[in-house]
Enzyme design. Structure first.
Site, mmCIF file in Angstrom:
data_model
loop_
_atom_site.group_PDB
_atom_site.id
_atom_site.type_symbol
_atom_site.label_atom_id
_atom_site.label_comp_id
_atom_site.label_asym_id
_atom_site.label_seq_id
_atom_site.Cartn_x
_atom_site.Cartn_y
_atom_site.Cartn_z
ATOM 1 N N SER A 50 58.654 -18.506 -1.143
ATOM 2 C CA SER A 50 60.126 -18.599 -1.295
ATOM 3 C C SER A 50 60.943 -19.852 -0.964
ATOM 4 O O SER A 50 59.955 -20.732 -0.400
ATOM 5 C CB SER A 50 60.465 -17.476 -0.415
ATOM 6 O OG SER A 50 60.583 -17.895 0.975
ATOM 7 N N ASP A 83 58.729 -18.267 -5.482
ATOM 8 C CA ASP A 83 59.439 -17.020 -5.544
ATOM 9 C C ASP A 83 60.856 -17.190 -5.443
ATOM 10 O O ASP A 83 61.572 -17.915 -4.870
ATOM 11 C CB ASP A 83 58.782 -16.125 -4.433
ATOM 12 C CG ASP A 83 59.214 -14.809 -4.377
ATOM 13 O OD1 ASP A 83 59.440 -14.157 -5.465
ATOM 14 O OD2 ASP A 83 59.411 -14.301 -3.340
ATOM 15 N N ASN A 275 54.989 -7.921 -6.539
ATOM 16 C CA ASN A 275 55.226 -8.940 -5.377
ATOM 17 C C ASN A 275 55.172 -8.077 -3.883
ATOM 18 O O ASN A 275 55.799 -6.950 -3.646
ATOM 19 C CB ASN A 275 56.572 -9.301 -5.488
ATOM 20 C CG ASN A 275 56.640 -10.396 -6.283
ATOM 21 O OD1 ASN A 275 55.807 -10.635 -7.248
ATOM 22 N ND2 ASN A 275 57.894 -11.286 -6.459
HETATM 23 P P1 13P Z 1 58.400 -6.600 -0.357
HETATM 24 O O1 13P Z 1 59.656 -7.046 0.628
HETATM 25 O O2 13P Z 1 58.560 -5.437 -0.674
HETATM 26 O O3 13P Z 1 57.117 -6.971 0.272
HETATM 27 O O4 13P Z 1 58.722 -7.587 -1.639
HETATM 28 C C1 13P Z 1 58.585 -9.022 -1.598
HETATM 29 C C2 13P Z 1 59.036 -9.537 -2.761
HETATM 30 O O5 13P Z 1 59.400 -8.970 -3.608
HETATM 31 C C3 13P Z 1 59.142 -11.140 -2.839
HETATM 32 O O6 13P Z 1 59.694 -11.782 -4.124
HETATM 33 O O1 G3H Z 2 62.051 -12.779 -1.453
HETATM 34 C C1 G3H Z 2 61.372 -12.165 -0.554
HETATM 35 C C2 G3H Z 2 60.176 -12.435 0.351
HETATM 36 O O2 G3H Z 2 59.716 -11.439 1.030
HETATM 37 C C3 G3H Z 2 60.299 -13.656 0.835
HETATM 38 O O3 G3H Z 2 61.161 -13.801 2.032
HETATM 39 O O4 G3H Z 2 62.872 -15.620 2.093
HETATM 40 O O5 G3H Z 2 62.003 -14.560 4.233
HETATM 41 O O6 G3H Z 2 60.754 -16.043 2.830
HETATM 42 P P1 G3H Z 2 61.749 -14.910 2.812
HETATM 43 ZN ZN ZN Z 3 61.315 -10.737 -4.709
#
Ligand code: 13P
Ligand code: G3H
Ligand code: ZN
Length: 362
Positions: A50, A83, A275
Site C-alpha cells: 500500500s 495496492d 487480497n
Molecule cells: P483485508 O483487510 O480483508 O485483509 O483486505 C486487504 C485488502 O483488500 C488490501 O487491498
Molecule cells: O488496503 C488495505 C491494506 O490492508 C493495506 O493497509 O494502508 O495500513 O498498509 P495499510
Molecule cells: Zn483493498
C-alpha cells in the site's frame, strides 16, 4: 525466475481455474513468510504494498527486499503490485521502483477518502493504463466503493477508505457499468464492490447474501467472462486467531470475515486475485502476544518474530491450497515487461469484450 506481471499470472490462473491470494507486506518477515510458503507449495506469488507500506518501509528498502526474495527463490514467479494507488503519480513511482503491476483506485478521489464520479474514475484509470501498458506493467482498476452493506461504512483503520455513509448503489458494482468501464479503460483486472471491507470488522454475524453479495460477481462474470475479477477485503478473520489474540491480552470484539467457501465460489466465477492483509496481521499479532505472555523475560526480537513469521506462513500456505494456486509456479515462465509492452502495443492484450455483449443479452 524474474518478477512477473499481474496480467501474466492472472491469465495463467484463468486458464487453469484457480485464484491467487495477494498478500500485503511492509517488512522482511512478511516477505519471507510468503516466499517460504510459496516455495513449499510451488505457488506463484503476488506481493502488494500500500502507499502506507511504501512510506513505512522506504521504496528503496522495499525494492531491494523484493530483489532479494526473487534471488533466494529463483523458481517462484513474483508479481510486485501497488495496492490502492490513489493517483497516476503513485503508480508512476511504483513503476519506477520496479513494480510489475499497479492498482489505480479511482473509486475514490486522490485523498483516498472522497467517493469519485464515474467519469473521474474512467479518466484517471485510463491515464494510468496508457502509462503502465507502455512499460509492460499491468493495471487493476476498481469500480464501486468498498464498504459494509450492513452499516454503509468504509474502513477507517488503514487511512484508505471513504468517510461517512454510502448507500447500496455506491457499495455494489453495477454489472452494466463494469462492461463500459473495462472497455473504456482497458484494465487488466477489475476490483469490484459487493459488501467486503478492509480490516477485521467486516460483518457482525456469519455473512449471508444480504451482506456479502456474491451474486454481483456472478452477474459481472456473465457479462465479462474474460475479465479477471479482484476481491478486496477478503480476509476470513479466523476464529482461532481471534481467540489466541484475546487469550493473551488482546481485546478484539467478536467479528466475522469472508468465509473461504464464498471466495472459492467467486473463483468459479472469474475471481482471480484475492487480497489478504488482516489475516496475516492477526497471525503475526497472535504469535507475538503468546510469546510476550508466556515468556515475559524475553527481549530478543527474534524470539517473537520467528514464531510470528511461522504463523503468517501457515495462513499463506492454507490460502494457496484453498484457492488452488499450489503446484502452478513451476509451470510458468515469466515474460519480461519489455516483451509485454510490445504485446500491448500490438493490441494482442486488449480486453475481450465482444463475447460479453452476447453473454449479457442471454
Ligand atoms: P483485508 O483487510 O480483508 O485483509 O483486505 C486487504 C485488502 O483488500 C488490501 O487491498
Ligand atoms: O488496503 C488495505 C491494506 O490492508 C493495506 O493497509 O494502508 O495500513 O498498509 P495499510
Ligand atoms: Zn483493498
Amino acid at each position: 525466475m524474474a518478477r512477473i506481471t499481474l496480467r501474466q499470472l492472472l491469465d495463467h490462473a484463468a486458464e487453469n481455474d484457480y485464484g491467487l491470494p495477494a498478500y500485503n507486506i511492509n517488512n522482511m518477515e512478511q516477505g519471507l513468510a510468503i516466499m517460504e510458503a510459496a516455495d513449499e507449495l510451488d505457488a506463484p506469488v503476488i506481493i502488494q504494498a500500500s502507499r502506507g507500506a511504501r512510506a513505512y518501509a522506504n521504496d528503496i528498502m522495499l525494492t531491494r527486499l523484493i530483489d532479494a526474495l526473487v534471488e533466494i527463490y529463483p523458481h517462484i514467479p513474483v508479481c510486485m503490485h501497488q495496492d490502492h494507488g490513489n493517483s497516476p503519480a503513485t503508480c508512476a513511482t511504483a513503476i519506477q521502483y520496479g513494480f510489475t503491476s499497479v492498482m489505480m483506485d479511482g473509486s475514490l478521489m486522490a485523498d483516498g477518502k472522497s467517493p469519485a464520479s464515474y467519469e473521474y474514475n474512467v479518466d484517471v484509470t485510463r491515464q494510468v493504463v496508457d502509462m503502465a501498458h507502455a512499460c509492460g506493467v499491468s493495471v487493476e482498476g476498481e469500480l464501486g466503493v468498498l464498504g459494509s452493506l450492513e452499516t454503509g461504512m468504509g474502513e477507517k483503520e488503514d487511512g484508505h477508505g471513504f468517510e461517512g455513509k454510502l448507500d447500496h448503489s455506491q457499495l455494489l458494482t453495477d454489472p452494466d457499468q463494469a462492461v463500459d468501464f473495462v472497455e473504456r479503460t482497458q484494465v487488466d483486472a477489475l476490483a469490484i464492490a459487493m459488501g467486503t471491507s478492509h480490516g477485521a470488522y467486516k460483518f457482525s454475524r456469519k455473512p449471508d447474501g444480504a451482506v456479502l453479495a456474491m451474486n454481483v460477481i456472478e452477474d459481472i462474470h456473465r457479462r465479462l467472462p474474460n475479465t479477471h475479477l479482484v476481491m478486496h477485503g477478503s480476509s476470513s478473520v479466523p476464529q482461532d486467531l481471534q481467540d489466541i489474540i484475546n487469550q493473551y491480552g488482546g481485546q478484539m470484539p467478536q467479528t466475522w470475515g469472508v468465509p473461504v467457501e464464498e471466495i472459492q465460489r467467486g473463483i468459479k466465477h472469474g475471481v482471480r486475485k484475492i487480497n489478504i492483509d488482516t489475516d496475516n496481521r492477526m497471525a503475526i499479532t497472535s504469535a507475538i502476544r503468546k510469546v510476550f505472555a508466556e515468556k515475559p523475560g524475553e527481549f530478543d526480537p527474534r524470539a517473537y518474530l520467528k514464531p510470528a513469521k511461522e504463523a503468517m506462513k501457515a495462513v499463506c500456505k492454507q490460502r494457496f491450497v484453498e484457492f488452488g494456486a499450489a503446484g502452478h509456479a513451476s509451470t510458468i515462465r515469466a515474460v519480461h515487461t519489455s516483451m509485454i509492452a510490445k504485446r500491448y502495443a500490438s493490441g494482442e492484450l486488449d480486453p475481450k469484450i465482444t463475447g460479453a455483449v452476447g453473454a449479457a443479452a442471454e
